[in-house]
Design a protein around this motif. Structure first.
Motif, mmCIF file in Angstrom:
data_model
loop_
_atom_site.group_PDB
_atom_site.id
_atom_site.type_symbol
_atom_site.label_atom_id
_atom_site.label_comp_id
_atom_site.label_asym_id
_atom_site.label_seq_id
_atom_site.Cartn_x
_atom_site.Cartn_y
_atom_site.Cartn_z
ATOM 1 N N PRO A 137 -26.778 16.813 -23.387
ATOM 2 C CA PRO A 137 -25.942 16.282 -24.463
ATOM 3 C C PRO A 137 -24.672 15.653 -23.911
ATOM 4 O O PRO A 137 -24.112 16.117 -22.921
ATOM 5 N N LYS A 138 -24.248 14.563 -24.554
ATOM 6 C CA LYS A 138 -23.019 13.900 -24.161
ATOM 7 C C LYS A 138 -22.110 13.812 -25.384
ATOM 8 O O LYS A 138 -22.566 13.603 -26.504
ATOM 9 N N HIS A 139 -20.817 13.966 -25.146
ATOM 10 C CA HIS A 139 -19.833 13.968 -26.225
ATOM 11 C C HIS A 139 -18.903 12.788 -26.042
ATOM 12 O O HIS A 139 -18.446 12.517 -24.933
ATOM 13 N N ARG A 140 -18.608 12.069 -27.135
ATOM 14 C CA ARG A 140 -17.656 10.964 -27.091
ATOM 15 C C ARG A 140 -16.450 11.310 -27.943
ATOM 16 O O ARG A 140 -16.594 11.776 -29.073
ATOM 17 N N GLY A 141 -15.271 11.046 -27.400
ATOM 18 C CA GLY A 141 -14.035 11.183 -28.154
ATOM 19 C C GLY A 141 -13.434 9.822 -28.385
ATOM 20 O O GLY A 141 -13.184 9.086 -27.431
ATOM 21 N N GLN A 142 -13.198 9.449 -29.650
ATOM 22 C CA GLN A 142 -12.597 8.166 -29.985
ATOM 23 C C GLN A 142 -11.182 8.424 -30.450
ATOM 24 O O GLN A 142 -10.953 9.091 -31.447
ATOM 25 N N GLY A 143 -10.208 7.912 -29.688
ATOM 26 C CA GLY A 143 -8.823 8.263 -29.949
ATOM 27 C C GLY A 143 -8.493 9.470 -29.098
ATOM 28 O O GLY A 143 -8.831 10.592 -29.437
ATOM 29 N N THR A 144 -7.870 9.258 -27.946
ATOM 30 C CA THR A 144 -7.760 10.318 -26.943
ATOM 31 C C THR A 144 -6.431 11.041 -26.958
ATOM 32 O O THR A 144 -6.205 11.933 -26.151
ATOM 33 N N GLY A 145 -5.517 10.651 -27.837
ATOM 34 C CA GLY A 145 -4.197 11.261 -27.826
ATOM 35 C C GLY A 145 -4.211 12.713 -28.263
ATOM 36 O O GLY A 145 -5.163 13.212 -28.840
ATOM 37 N N VAL A 146 -3.125 13.395 -28.004
ATOM 38 C CA VAL A 146 -2.997 14.814 -28.327
ATOM 39 C C VAL A 146 -2.125 14.967 -29.566
ATOM 40 O O VAL A 146 -1.073 14.356 -29.688
ATOM 41 N N ALA B 295 -3.980 11.328 -22.055
ATOM 42 C CA ALA B 295 -5.278 11.976 -21.872
ATOM 43 C C ALA B 295 -5.567 12.206 -20.394
ATOM 44 O O ALA B 295 -6.122 13.247 -20.011
ATOM 45 N N TYR B 296 -5.212 11.236 -19.559
ATOM 46 C CA TYR B 296 -5.414 11.406 -18.111
ATOM 47 C C TYR B 296 -4.665 12.638 -17.607
ATOM 48 O O TYR B 296 -5.187 13.421 -16.811
ATOM 49 N N ARG B 297 -3.432 12.817 -18.075
ATOM 50 C CA ARG B 297 -2.649 13.978 -17.642
ATOM 51 C C ARG B 297 -3.268 15.273 -18.156
ATOM 52 O O ARG B 297 -3.362 16.266 -17.422
ATOM 53 N N ARG B 298 -3.697 15.255 -19.398
ATOM 54 C CA ARG B 298 -4.202 16.483 -20.006
ATOM 55 C C ARG B 298 -5.532 16.925 -19.394
ATOM 56 O O ARG B 298 -5.777 18.119 -19.209
ATOM 57 N N PHE B 299 -6.398 15.965 -19.091
ATOM 58 C CA PHE B 299 -7.754 16.304 -18.648
ATOM 59 C C PHE B 299 -7.978 16.023 -17.168
ATOM 60 O O PHE B 299 -9.116 15.853 -16.725
ATOM 61 N N LYS B 300 -6.912 15.994 -16.399
ATOM 62 C CA LYS B 300 -7.038 15.617 -14.987
ATOM 63 C C LYS B 300 -7.916 16.580 -14.201
ATOM 64 O O LYS B 300 -8.488 16.200 -13.165
#
Length: 222
Positions: free
Chosen positions: A5-14, A48-53
């Protein structure tokens, strides 16, 4: 065997005001073998890059929701957080998301609504919406029926919805198969109705899609 399974997130902000939702997002990313996040706004992607690094299974890129690079039937789940009301062409966005989802896949999203009551809080909400439009971060609020119609027009089946304040929370599904009648082969209403545009209005299409009987041979439906 079946593809992972693959998950897509549209709108990556927190969203710092909704830790429960963020916790669910973290769980989806942790439990999915592959997660893809896309946003058209570079500042949101930077967050998002910082959060999910440290997430090994996370891919992030800048993109347009109406022109996704993925192949048909790629994702088993799609999450749109605080994004749908920012899309200039919501129907094209939903149809593109439908395309990249596997049959039986689920879409979860939230949508800003027009204030449903009058009074001081409605005036505040309208002022915030006007500010959002002026800043270019809000395309339009919606009414509940408009959201339902857009989902139906793009082929989704509404599974669950909740209204809290001026926000509409939705869970919808790309149907695994749709049969015209018992014993008939599977039938893709979304593609068939697209061929009818100009002959049957989109509102009429939404009503017909919910009907239990389809008549073969009319306007490309058969």
């Amino acid at each position: 065997g079946a593809a992972p399974p693959k998950h897509r997130g549209q709108g990556t902000g927190v969203n710092p005001f909704n830790s429960q939702r963020d916790g669910i997002l973290e769980m989806c990313i942790r439990d999915s073998p592959s997660t893809v996040g896309v946003d058209y706004a570079p500042p949101m992607l930077e967050g998002a890059y910082r959060r999910f690094k440290n997430q090994k299974n996370m891919i992030l890129y800048e993109g347009d929701v109406t022109r996704l690079p993925e192949s048909d039937e790629t994702f088993s789940t799609v999450n749109m957080a605080n994004a749908f009301h920012c899309f200039p062409d919501p129907l094209a966005a939903l149809r593109e998301i439908y395309r990249v989802m596997v049959p039986g896949g689920t879409l979860a999203m939230n949508v800003i609504l027009y204030p449903r009551k009058k009074g001081i809080f409605a005036r505040i909400a309208n002022a915030i919406n006007r500010w959002g439009k002026k800043k270019g971060i809000l395309h339009s609020p919606y009414r509940v029926e408009e959201v339902r119609t857009l989902l139906s027009q793009s082929g989704f089946t509404l599974l669950e919805e909740k209204i809290s304040g001026n926000c509409h929370f939705v869970v919808a599904e790309r149907p695994s198969q749709t049969a015209v009648a018992e014993g008939s082969p599977s039938f893709d209403y979304a593609r068939a109705f697209c061929r009818n545009e100009g002959l049957v209005t989109r509102w009429e299409q939404a009503r017909l899609r919910a009907a239990t009987v389809a008549v073969a041979g009319l306007g490309g439906v058969g």
